[in-house]
Design a protein around this motif. Structure first.
Motif, mmCIF file in Angstrom:
data_model
loop_
_atom_site.group_PDB
_atom_site.id
_atom_site.type_symbol
_atom_site.label_atom_id
_atom_site.label_comp_id
_atom_site.label_asym_id
_atom_site.label_seq_id
_atom_site.Cartn_x
_atom_site.Cartn_y
_atom_site.Cartn_z
ATOM 1 N N LYS A 134 121.457 5.963 24.852
ATOM 2 C CA LYS A 134 120.732 6.428 23.659
ATOM 3 C C LYS A 134 121.317 7.760 23.172
ATOM 4 N N LYS A 135 121.712 8.637 24.100
ATOM 5 C CA LYS A 135 122.308 9.930 23.733
ATOM 6 C C LYS A 135 123.622 9.739 22.985
ATOM 7 N N ILE A 140 110.463 -7.378 27.654
ATOM 8 C CA ILE A 140 109.989 -6.759 26.412
ATOM 9 C C ILE A 140 110.150 -5.237 26.485
ATOM 10 N N ALA A 141 109.792 -4.643 27.621
ATOM 11 C CA ALA A 141 109.962 -3.196 27.797
ATOM 12 C C ALA A 141 111.433 -2.806 27.679
ATOM 13 N N LYS A 189 115.779 1.224 20.504
ATOM 14 C CA LYS A 189 115.955 2.635 20.155
ATOM 15 C C LYS A 189 117.430 3.020 20.078
ATOM 16 N N ILE A 190 118.288 2.153 20.613
ATOM 17 C CA ILE A 190 119.725 2.413 20.660
ATOM 18 C C ILE A 190 120.470 1.554 19.653
#
Length: 192
Positions: A97-98, A122-123, A130-131
């Motif tokens: 993600k960073k 799902i999690a 988000k990525i």
């Protein structure tokens, strides 16, 4: 680059990586595949000592910047990253993600037919969301231990993936992605 995360252990990440994806890439590209295992709690790659199709290496979560470099490189079609479950998947997804995915990653999320497998898939998908900007094209699901390859049986076995009239909304993968890409991995019954 293909990354195989799942926040639950025991769903077949290493099986999909080594017994499905690695042979497929080896045959497709005609050369050894780089197989990276990131797992501080387990080392499944030790089981794969007699193979001519992959170059194996371990990567600890305290060295994840090495993964950043691979993501930033173009044309990593022969790299498989087998990410351990539990906290390891979360740490790896936070690191990616960073940096971002730059469209260089194909994601394969394995899951079995159990309710907990579905919830953890799902999690995991929510973390990938988000990525990854393009979930529809870059995320695939490996439906592990399929009893049959017949679509009717697969849909019934994996109701945590396809949904069912008795399940709540937002409780299955198809609630989050309209037409998810998937492939079943058939369970092989061994003779005694």
């Amino acid at each position: 680059m293909i990354i195989i995360p799942q926040t639950k252990g025991g769903v077949g990440k290493s099986t999909v990586a080594m017994q499905v994806i690695a042979p497929y890439l080896y045959k497709k590209h005609g050369k050894k595949v780089t197989y990276i295992e990131i797992d501080d709690e387990n080392n499944d790659s030790r089981s794969f000592t007699r193979t001519e199709i992959v170059d194996k290496r371990m990567l600890r979560t305290n060295k994840l910047t090495e993964l950043d470099e691979l993501i930033l490189m173009d044309d990593n079609h022969e790299v498989i990253v087998d990410v351990g479950g539990n906290k390891t998947s979360s740490l790896v997804l936070e690191e990616i993600k960073k940096v971002g995915s730059f469209g260089n990653i194909k994601w394969i999320v394995p899951l079995g037919d159990g309710e907990l497998d579905g919830k953890n898939a799902i999690a995991t998908l929510k973390k990938i969301k988000k990525i990854e900007q393009n979930l529809d094209h870059n995320v695939f699901f490996a439906l592990n231990r399929a009893i049959s390859m017949d679509l009717d049986y697969i849909e019934e076995q994996f109701i945590n993936f396809f949904g069912h009239k008795y399940l709540d909304s937002n409780s299955v993968i198809c609630d989050l992605i309209k037409e998810p890409k998937y492939f079943p991995v058939k369970m092989i019954k061994l003779l005694p």
